[in-house]
Scaffold this active site. Structure first.
Site, PDB file in Angstrom:
ATOM      1  N   HIS A   1       1.116 -11.474  -7.335  1.00  0.00           N
ATOM      2  CA  HIS A   1       0.625 -12.842  -7.147  1.00  0.00           C
ATOM      3  C   HIS A   1      -0.260 -13.253  -8.329  1.00  0.00           C
ATOM      4  CE1 HIS A   1       0.964 -13.075  -2.437  1.00  0.00           C
ATOM      5  NE2 HIS A   1       2.105 -12.811  -3.034  1.00  0.00           N
TER       6      HIS A   1
ATOM      7  N   TYR B   1       9.719  -6.155  -6.618  1.00  0.00           N
ATOM      8  CA  TYR B   1       8.603  -6.988  -7.062  1.00  0.00           C
ATOM      9  C   TYR B   1       8.423  -6.949  -8.571  1.00  0.00           C
ATOM     10  CZ  TYR B   1       7.305  -8.944  -2.690  1.00  0.00           C
ATOM     11  OH  TYR B   1       7.320  -9.691  -1.549  1.00  0.00           O
TER      12      TYR B   1
ATOM     13  N   HIS C   1       2.585  -3.986  -0.989  1.00  0.00           N
ATOM     14  CA  HIS C   1       4.003  -3.974  -0.602  1.00  0.00           C
ATOM     15  C   HIS C   1       4.542  -2.557  -0.372  1.00  0.00           C
ATOM     16  CE1 HIS C   1       4.598  -8.216  -0.816  1.00  0.00           C
ATOM     17  NE2 HIS C   1       4.045  -8.276  -2.014  1.00  0.00           N
TER      18      HIS C   1
END
Lengths: 750, 750
Positions: free
Chosen positions: A201, A275, A428
């Protein structure tokens, strides 16, 4: 005409003026991803580079269609999958493309489209409240989370750069004052819990702020992007809406910290390839911007060229079809055909060593970036320089220093075995120490479930993580690893898991006939040591390599151990008797077990338990050593799933109770073939007659395999000394074995 | 050399002598499938016809490898999938190939291989007992059933024909006396219950006896093959081991009867395409033999060229990937890439009208027969004559006279809808009157389960039919059709089902925007009439054609009706509340219901029930009209399945109780797209707002559709008068509709 000349003069004046303030502003625009010189080269080659021309044509068709439909910048309302979300997402993708088209085609309609849409955003932004959807720990304005707002700015920075010189100084000032600067401040200063993390993020946030800063020549934004916000006022224990910790004590922040921390020196990204793929776009685009505007930083050489290495790591973590192994949270099917990997491969080719093997991936992708690096790739392909990308076995460390475990992929012929002994993988991460997945020709034979989420499909929980991601997909039982006392590793606690990682014992693929990786885990269950060794053996007399899987457990007391095999395919045969219950009930109450039905249960018929199944043209047999009291369990996913979010996948599980120390030795043997077109079944039966633990103590573990024709082989291993030069001697059943190093494999023919 | 000349003289003498006995023997060998003249043409073209040469090369590699391994003719012991079965099967395939290679390459090693293996069979056959496995109603000698023995002889006849002239007269006599003649007698006279049926089994038997008879010049065998055994002493009620009736009263037998009876004038084979594919090999090979040796029979013109039509019927009954629609007993995945279809396509091309569309299928198959017809095809492809095979909508009658219902396939864009209103389909028939399956780009969206059998995989019930085939796959509930009172059509009784067939009401695909088929079934449930109408509508404003499905039930009393939709894919969303039980229990006790678990149950939220799912890149929504008391049920296959023989597939079911007359109107709407690579969901929501039954009486039925943008369309149908010229008028809600013919479709924009 007049207007254009005026604008150009204006730009030049502005450039002269700004140049006194900062070197950043000294170059002409575009300068971020496209460059003035690059655009000239591209224009000179137009019509002569097939893949580039085709990509340009497709992009033009896309953007022309959008221009024809008109501009819409709706008031934000929806989660991902909903109209306003998808519209704003499409807008930023289109803005970036239109900017590129303006530069390459020099057709002002594209510049006008970008300008007009930007001014619609400019008019809307200053009064825009926080997005009405409340799920995120960092709500955005255009989107429900700052993450997507950052996506917007990463793309729109590029568009702005492309029409920068075409705009008047007044227009630029208006956009920067009312839109870009407040936008950048919102996703950073006003949301430090989003911006100042070590997380994908934040990478998006950092790149967004940095890229617009580079285009605007705003030093403050660039510094903020590179090094984070100095005093963010964050508390160490805060969490995001996926349950991930916002930050650890004393952690750095910013783009460089996000490059240094989650990437290992081998380029493995601790969240996993799914990711990594997502974060690769801001990482690499921001890096290209820095390379173009701050070449003195030598960003591509940073940390021993970790950005370039990361692209290779990503490709190496994909199966035969280019799909990423679903380590940690990952949607199955994501692959190197994604737009992020087009960027990654193009940039790694151009800013790396023009590796011809990358060209073969680009060729499969069938499109290139419309940038300097895309042109490089297309030229390489035009000149037929491509070589096949050879994926071989690889061992990638995890952790900023490469000292927190890792991932090994053993490859031979059609088989790929992915063995995970990493750190937690940030928020994650899944709780699956020493788990593995097995692929054959790009099909998963022993699967990792992946994540419980349908990304961007609004009907399924707004396209976000489903609660079954926590209750099932992250739990240990959802993976091919050992579960003690029906409890997940680290008790499923993120804080605990984040403190630990597994330890590599050894990795040796120097002999392609027998490739071995071995690792230990001491923290998943306090007081228990798990030691798993996986060998991929190309054995004469077998159609395909076989997998030898030896899992030794040393615990302090008596426990219950479950070893699941998440086999994929149609069950063929079992060598033991089992019962199937009349009604299916949940197999447990927590830690993922509540999602399993028990479909069958039995006990071993002898020293070996065999189970065979069929998938995609081939048979597979699991042979595992059994003890008389073992329970053999067939489970089916789907209990406690009121929204039908989970696939109804099967698993086979060995349950063993009451030993402080025990060994599970197993073989997975691919064999034979079948096709519903020929209807001919070849070698549908396993070739293996017996698998035995021949010797086991604190120092040594020895297993023997006997095939149906009487050939025997022996795998000997040293349990606590991986010294490659150490000599060992062992006598088993009157046979003396002498060898050097942590393991030894001996074949003997009947 | 000497020996060879002697042999040739011997052959010529024999030919002269035999010629006086029968015209059959007048030709030189080979004459059955290969011909003397054909071999000369083939040899003249060798090396110049790419596909032929490639096929020859592959065949030679296969046979050379087998020759190198040596000959093995083991004592028969196994079911299919077991060694002796697979070895003898491979032997006959190799014998046929080696014979062809001898003729084409004129290399005697192939002749010797054939001869040596034949003499091993000759030595073994005379003392060979019946096969030890007892499951078959007609046990063979080499194999567990006469069927496979017949396979052997169909292939071996060709091999014998190829080396006939190379053998000495004495060798021939020895083979014919000790092997071929007793072999032919065994599968015919000694097994009339196998040979004298109307069934694909008998077709193999007939062709086997006929082909060896043609090669041997044995008139008696040829007559027996063509017309069956005169006095077989069979009783009408006997059954085979699949539960099929051996024969009906007064039925004819033999090859011609098997051609006349099960084929409709359109070339549809009543057992369905899976078995048609299987039977096509003996049908077509025997026909080629007759054409070559008895050209005066004009076998390819027989029954208005039904054999050639049958090949087109087969291709038309395959999906976008060439896989056959799994009507009746059928293993999913079987396709026109099978060896039988290579033969069928080659023969239909050569003996038909050299249709260039068949060449495109041959091109996909990538291989040709090494015969006259294979050469024709390869030459056609060399000369680039191929045209795409355009599959369009088709309606094929069932029954010898074409008067026993049929199969309709509605096609438009990516969609294929298969509507079944046939007769029973002999012993392989399923109880699924008025069922349909829906395909999109070759994927089944509403599936037919196919059969419960893993053909030739010995671990799964010897590779034979599993008991779940009867208890599940054949039952009505396993199909997308209506089930009354939890009982299968005809109460699942073969004798009853065999007496009846559905009736076409009308079929109209003249307007490609709305293609309609409608049929009635009056016998599946005594006293109940089912009338189902399916329309494939290409409607402006929709991405893809939509399916409109109107099922009207007229019964004598109150019943329970279940209408299942066997949807394939991941459930996305339902528009009603439902409960999911904590434990899964069997949903019923018989007629297939015992294999279903109830996974969820609810009631309608309004006049329409909606359910959407995702499969392979696209979304699908079912919209169906509901009544307040309807039960909405989610089922999952897998109960009472102790050997894990069944797939864990889902279904959605509407249950309605207590109406003597009711209508189920439904739409299946394909929409939007999603890819795990782009992660972009487009149009994930249905475009349909409401589906209503606007009018319903004994004469007329009218449904209306309204989309989200307010567009409305109306489908009006006449229930009991399919006269295309009849005028109708109806007033609904003050709107007058006037039209001609059995249906009318009206679109109106908002």
């Amino acid at each position: 005409m007049c207007r254009r000349i005026f604008r150009l003069i204006g730009v030049q004046l502005a450039v002269l003026w700004m140049a006194q303030l900062s070197m950043v502003q000294a170059q002409e625009h575009p300068k971020l991803i496209l460059t003035k010189a690059g655009v000239e080269r591209i224009r000179a080659e137009l019509g002569t580079v097939p893949l580039f021309d085709a990509s340009l044509e497709r992009m033009q068709a896309d953007v022309d269609a959008e221009i024809a439909m008109g501009i819409d910048t709706p008031i934000p309302r929806d989660y991902s999958g909903g109209y306003t979300h998808e519209r704003h997402k499409r807008n930023f993708l289109m803005l970036q493309k239109a900017g590129v088209l303006y530069q390459i085609l020099q057709d002002e309609k594209y510049a006008r489209y970008v300008r007009d849409m930007l001014f619609q955003y400019e008019a809307m932004y200053k009064d825009l409240p926080i997005h009405p959807k409340e799920r995120s720990y960092a709500r955005g304005k255009l989107f429900w989370q700052c993450l997507n707002d950052s996506n917007w700015l990463v793309y729109v920075s590029q568009a702005y750069d492309c029409i920068y010189e075409w705009l008047s100084a007044g227009e630029r000032q208006q956009l920067e004052t009312n839109l870009f600067r407040p936008f950048a401040d919102f996703i950073s200063i006003e949301n430090p819990q989003f911006f100042n993390r070590i997380h994908n993020h934040s990478t998006w946030g950092n790149a967004a702020v940095g890229m617009i800063g580079l285009v605007m020549g705003d030093e403050e934004l660039v510094e903020r992007a590179l090094y984070g916000i100095k005093d963010d006022g964050l508390k160490a224990a805060e969490r995001d809406d996926d349950g991930g910790l916002i930050r650890m004590e004393g952690q750095k922040a910013g783009f460089l910290a996000n490059l240094d921390e989650p990437f290992s020196p081998d380029g493995y990204y601790t969240e996993g390839p799914y990711y990594q793929r997502y974060a690769s776009y801001p990482f690499l685009l921001m890096a290209v911007g820095l390379q173009n505007i701050r070449p003195e930083m030598q960003i591509f050489a940073h940390k021993d060229s970790v950005l370039l290495k990361s692209v290779y790591a990503l490709i190496n973590l994909s199966d035969a079809d280019g799909e990423f192994f679903p380590l940690n949270d990952a949607q199955k099917g994501m692959s190197y055909y994604s737009r992020e990997l087009v960027s990654a491969v193009n940039i790694a080719y151009h800013y790396g060593e023009k590796d011809p093997e990358l060209l073969s991936i680009a060729k499969k992708q069938g499109r290139v970036l419309l940038t300097d690096s895309g042109l490089s790739v297309a030229l390489g392909l035009r000149e037929d320089k491509s070589l096949p990308f050879e994926k071989s076995s690889v061992n990638l460390t995890d952790g900023a220093e490469g000292k927190e475990g890792g991932i090994a992929v053993l490859r031979r012929d059609d088989l790929e075995l992915v063995f995970k002994y990493t750190a937690q993988g940030l928020s994650h991460g899944h709780y699956d120490k020493l788990s593995y997945m097995l692929y054959d020709r790009g099909q998963d034979i022993l699967q990792d479930y992946g994540m419980a989420r349908f990304v961007n499909i609004e009907q399924k929980g707004g396209g976000n993580y489903l609660k079954e991601n926590t209750s099932w997909a992250k739990q240990s039982i959802a993976h091919n690893t050992l579960i003690q006392n029906e409890t997940s590793h680290f008790d499923g606690r993120y804080e605990t898991g984040s403190k630990h990682h597994s330890e590599l014992y050894f990795y040796d693929t120097s002999n392609k006939e027998i490739q071995v990786v071995s690792a230990k885990e001491r923290n998943a269950y306090p007081g228990t040591e798990l030691h798993r060794t996986i060998a991929l053996i190309a054995e004469e007399g077998y159609d395909h390599p076989i997998v030898l899987d030896i899992l030794k457990v040393e615990a302090e007391g008596d426990n219950q151990y479950d070893l699941p095999f998440h086999f994929m395919g149609q069950l063929m045969e079992a060598n033991f008797q089992y019962e199937t219950p009349a009604a299916l009930e949940a197999f447990g109450t927590k830690n993922g077990y509540q999602h399993l039905y028990l479909e069958g249960y039995g006990t071993p018929s002898g020293i070996n338990t065999q189970l065979s199944w069929y998938r995609s043209g081939r048979f597979y047999t699991l042979i595992t050593t059994s003890e008389a009291e073992d329970e053999l369990l067939f489970t089916r996913l789907g209990a406690d799933d009121p929204e039908f979010n989970l696939r109804r996948d099967a698993a086979f599980m060995v349950r063993r109770k009451g030993h402080p120390s025990t060994v599970f030795a197993s073989i997975i043997e691919p064999h034979g073939s079948y096709s519903p077109v020929s209807e001919i079944a070849v070698k549908a039966e396993s070739k293996i007659k017996a698998l035995k633990i021949l010797y086991s103590d604190r120092e040594y573990l020895v297993v023997g395999v006997e095939d149906q024709t009487g050939n025997r082989s022996v795998f000997l291993m040293v349990l606590d000394d991986a010294d490659k030069t150490k000599e060992h001697k062992l006598i088993i059943n009157n046979t003396e074995y002498a060898w050097t190093g942590p393991y030894y494999y001996l074949k003997s023919k009947q």
